[in-house]
Design a protein around this motif. Sequence first.
Motif, mmCIF file in Angstrom:
data_model
loop_
_atom_site.group_PDB
_atom_site.id
_atom_site.type_symbol
_atom_site.label_atom_id
_atom_site.label_comp_id
_atom_site.label_asym_id
_atom_site.label_seq_id
_atom_site.Cartn_x
_atom_site.Cartn_y
_atom_site.Cartn_z
ATOM 1 N N ASP A 78 0.827 -1.213 0.000
ATOM 2 C CA ASP A 78 0.000 0.000 0.000
ATOM 3 C C ASP A 78 0.861 1.263 0.000
ATOM 4 O O ASP A 78 0.527 2.249 -0.656
ATOM 5 C CB ASP A 78 -0.947 0.003 1.198
ATOM 6 N N LEU A 79 1.956 1.239 0.743
ATOM 7 C CA LEU A 79 2.846 2.399 0.771
ATOM 8 C C LEU A 79 3.538 2.605 -0.571
ATOM 9 O O LEU A 79 3.720 3.748 -1.017
ATOM 10 C CB LEU A 79 3.873 2.262 1.890
ATOM 11 N N ILE A 80 3.913 1.502 -1.209
ATOM 12 C CA ILE A 80 4.504 1.611 -2.552
ATOM 13 C C ILE A 80 3.483 2.209 -3.520
ATOM 14 O O ILE A 80 3.806 3.099 -4.309
ATOM 15 C CB ILE A 80 5.007 0.231 -3.039
ATOM 16 N N LYS A 81 2.246 1.740 -3.433
ATOM 17 C CA LYS A 81 1.186 2.270 -4.294
ATOM 18 C C LYS A 81 0.934 3.747 -3.999
ATOM 19 O O LYS A 81 0.768 4.554 -4.922
ATOM 20 C CB LYS A 81 -0.097 1.457 -4.094
ATOM 21 N N LEU A 82 0.934 4.097 -2.714
ATOM 22 C CA LEU A 82 0.712 5.487 -2.337
ATOM 23 C C LEU A 82 1.843 6.376 -2.853
ATOM 24 O O LEU A 82 1.606 7.479 -3.348
ATOM 25 C CB LEU A 82 0.594 5.611 -0.818
ATOM 26 N N GLN A 83 3.067 5.876 -2.771
ATOM 27 C CA GLN A 83 4.202 6.642 -3.290
ATOM 28 C C GLN A 83 4.079 6.857 -4.796
ATOM 29 O O GLN A 83 4.316 7.955 -5.300
ATOM 30 C CB GLN A 83 5.514 5.926 -2.979
ATOM 31 N N LYS A 84 3.668 5.820 -5.512
ATOM 32 C CA LYS A 84 3.459 5.957 -6.955
ATOM 33 C C LYS A 84 2.338 6.957 -7.241
ATOM 34 O O LYS A 84 2.424 7.730 -8.207
ATOM 35 C CB LYS A 84 3.141 4.603 -7.578
ATOM 36 N N THR A 85 1.307 6.940 -6.415
ATOM 37 C CA THR A 85 0.201 7.878 -6.585
ATOM 38 C C THR A 85 0.690 9.312 -6.417
ATOM 39 O O THR A 85 0.353 10.186 -7.210
ATOM 40 C CB THR A 85 -0.927 7.579 -5.570
ATOM 41 N N PHE A 86 1.519 9.544 -5.403
ATOM 42 C CA PHE A 86 2.031 10.895 -5.170
ATOM 43 C C PHE A 86 3.044 11.319 -6.224
ATOM 44 O O PHE A 86 3.218 12.504 -6.469
ATOM 45 C CB PHE A 86 2.642 11.020 -3.775
ATOM 46 N N ASN A 87 3.727 10.359 -6.819
ATOM 47 C CA ASN A 87 4.701 10.691 -7.857
ATOM 48 C C ASN A 87 4.050 10.981 -9.205
ATOM 49 O O ASN A 87 4.700 11.466 -10.112
ATOM 50 C CB ASN A 87 5.738 9.578 -8.013
ATOM 51 N N SER A 88 2.783 10.639 -9.343
ATOM 52 C CA SER A 88 2.066 10.931 -10.582
ATOM 53 C C SER A 88 0.931 11.902 -10.248
ATOM 54 O O SER A 88 0.780 12.330 -9.116
ATOM 55 C CB SER A 88 1.510 9.640 -11.188
ATOM 56 N N GLU A 89 0.165 12.204 -11.230
ATOM 57 C CA GLU A 89 -0.992 13.057 -10.964
ATOM 58 C C GLU A 89 -2.040 12.231 -10.236
ATOM 59 O O GLU A 89 -2.346 11.104 -10.619
ATOM 60 C CB GLU A 89 -1.560 13.595 -12.270
ATOM 61 N N PHE A 90 -2.561 12.789 -9.187
ATOM 62 C CA PHE A 90 -3.587 12.073 -8.437
ATOM 63 C C PHE A 90 -4.766 12.988 -8.185
ATOM 64 O O PHE A 90 -4.665 14.201 -8.323
ATOM 65 C CB PHE A 90 -3.024 11.523 -7.123
ATOM 66 N N ASN A 91 -5.861 12.351 -7.820
ATOM 67 C CA ASN A 91 -7.069 13.124 -7.554
ATOM 68 C C ASN A 91 -7.641 12.707 -6.200
ATOM 69 O O ASN A 91 -7.115 11.827 -5.528
ATOM 70 C CB ASN A 91 -8.090 12.939 -8.689
ATOM 71 N N ILE A 92 -8.722 13.314 -5.844
ATOM 72 C CA ILE A 92 -9.368 13.047 -4.559
ATOM 73 C C ILE A 92 -9.797 11.588 -4.467
ATOM 74 O O ILE A 92 -9.707 10.970 -3.410
ATOM 75 C CB ILE A 92 -10.582 13.984 -4.348
ATOM 76 N N SER A 93 -10.224 11.016 -5.561
ATOM 77 C CA SER A 93 -10.652 9.623 -5.571
ATOM 78 C C SER A 93 -9.502 8.693 -5.156
ATOM 79 O O SER A 93 -9.705 7.751 -4.395
ATOM 80 C CB SER A 93 -11.168 9.243 -6.953
ATOM 81 N N ASP A 94 -8.293 8.967 -5.667
ATOM 82 C CA ASP A 94 -7.126 8.156 -5.304
ATOM 83 C C ASP A 94 -6.839 8.247 -3.803
ATOM 84 O O ASP A 94 -6.573 7.236 -3.149
ATOM 85 C CB ASP A 94 -5.885 8.611 -6.080
ATOM 86 N N LEU A 95 -6.901 9.444 -3.272
ATOM 87 C CA LEU A 95 -6.640 9.630 -1.842
ATOM 88 C C LEU A 95 -7.738 9.007 -0.990
ATOM 89 O O LEU A 95 -7.460 8.414 0.053
ATOM 90 C CB LEU A 95 -6.480 11.111 -1.520
ATOM 91 N N THR A 96 -8.972 9.144 -1.436
ATOM 92 C CA THR A 96 -10.091 8.532 -0.715
ATOM 93 C C THR A 96 -9.931 7.018 -0.668
ATOM 94 O O THR A 96 -10.185 6.385 0.362
ATOM 95 C CB THR A 96 -11.428 8.909 -1.384
ATOM 96 N N GLN A 97 -9.493 6.446 -1.779
ATOM 97 C CA GLN A 97 -9.257 5.009 -1.827
ATOM 98 C C GLN A 97 -8.170 4.600 -0.826
ATOM 99 O O GLN A 97 -8.309 3.590 -0.137
ATOM 100 C CB GLN A 97 -8.873 4.579 -3.237
ATOM 101 N N GLN A 98 -7.116 5.386 -0.718
ATOM 102 C CA GLN A 98 -6.035 5.073 0.220
ATOM 103 C C GLN A 98 -6.523 5.163 1.672
ATOM 104 O O GLN A 98 -6.134 4.350 2.512
ATOM 105 C CB GLN A 98 -4.836 5.994 -0.007
ATOM 106 N N VAL A 99 -7.361 6.131 1.968
ATOM 107 C CA VAL A 99 -7.931 6.251 3.312
ATOM 108 C C VAL A 99 -8.800 5.037 3.613
ATOM 109 O O VAL A 99 -8.760 4.477 4.714
ATOM 110 C CB VAL A 99 -8.726 7.566 3.465
ATOM 111 N N THR A 100 -9.579 4.605 2.636
ATOM 112 C CA THR A 100 -10.422 3.414 2.804
ATOM 113 C C THR A 100 -9.566 2.180 3.077
ATOM 114 O O THR A 100 -9.893 1.372 3.947
ATOM 115 C CB THR A 100 -11.297 3.200 1.552
ATOM 116 N N VAL A 101 -8.467 2.057 2.363
ATOM 117 C CA VAL A 101 -7.551 0.923 2.570
ATOM 118 C C VAL A 101 -6.968 0.971 3.982
ATOM 119 O O VAL A 101 -6.878 -0.056 4.666
ATOM 120 C CB VAL A 101 -6.437 0.921 1.496
ATOM 121 N N ALA A 102 -6.572 2.156 4.445
ATOM 122 C CA ALA A 102 -6.022 2.299 5.792
ATOM 123 C C ALA A 102 -7.057 1.913 6.846
ATOM 124 O O ALA A 102 -6.740 1.235 7.829
ATOM 125 C CB ALA A 102 -5.535 3.725 6.010
ATOM 126 N N LYS A 103 -8.295 2.334 6.647
ATOM 127 C CA LYS A 103 -9.369 1.962 7.581
ATOM 128 C C LYS A 103 -9.595 0.457 7.572
ATOM 129 O O LYS A 103 -9.885 -0.140 8.613
ATOM 130 C CB LYS A 103 -10.661 2.694 7.225
#
Length: 120
Positions: A78-103
């Motif tokens: 998940d952290l690798i995926k999050l890092q890739k998300t931050f290294n590319s263009e991301f949107n609110i949906s991507d961040l919301t998905q990461q929060v859901t995964v953390a929960k």
Amino acid sequence: MLIKINTKKIIHAMVVISFVLLASCSTSFAYNNLPWLSSFWVDDYIDLNSSQAKQLKIIIKQTRNWHRQVELPKYKQDLIKLQKTFNSEFNISDLTQQVTVAKLHWSNLLVQVSAFNRIG
């Protein structure tokens, strides 16, 4: 008098060095010694008899072992995926998905602790 001053300085230096070493590995230390450390934390809130304390340590140790084997590899991915998300263009949906995964990780931990409690 000189011996007492030198002894005090040595003790102070040892304390400072100990804090530095502990701070450098505190997360790992706490994680690896969670069953033992938990007895100090729990004692601040509730009183357990020796049987309950032993059962709690077993549950915590089982949970930590499960967490290390099952959840930590997921966290890494998940952290690798999050890092890739931050290294590319991301949107609110991507961040919301990461929060859901953390929960979901938190929920999995609670379910597992509950399962170990029923087994014990």
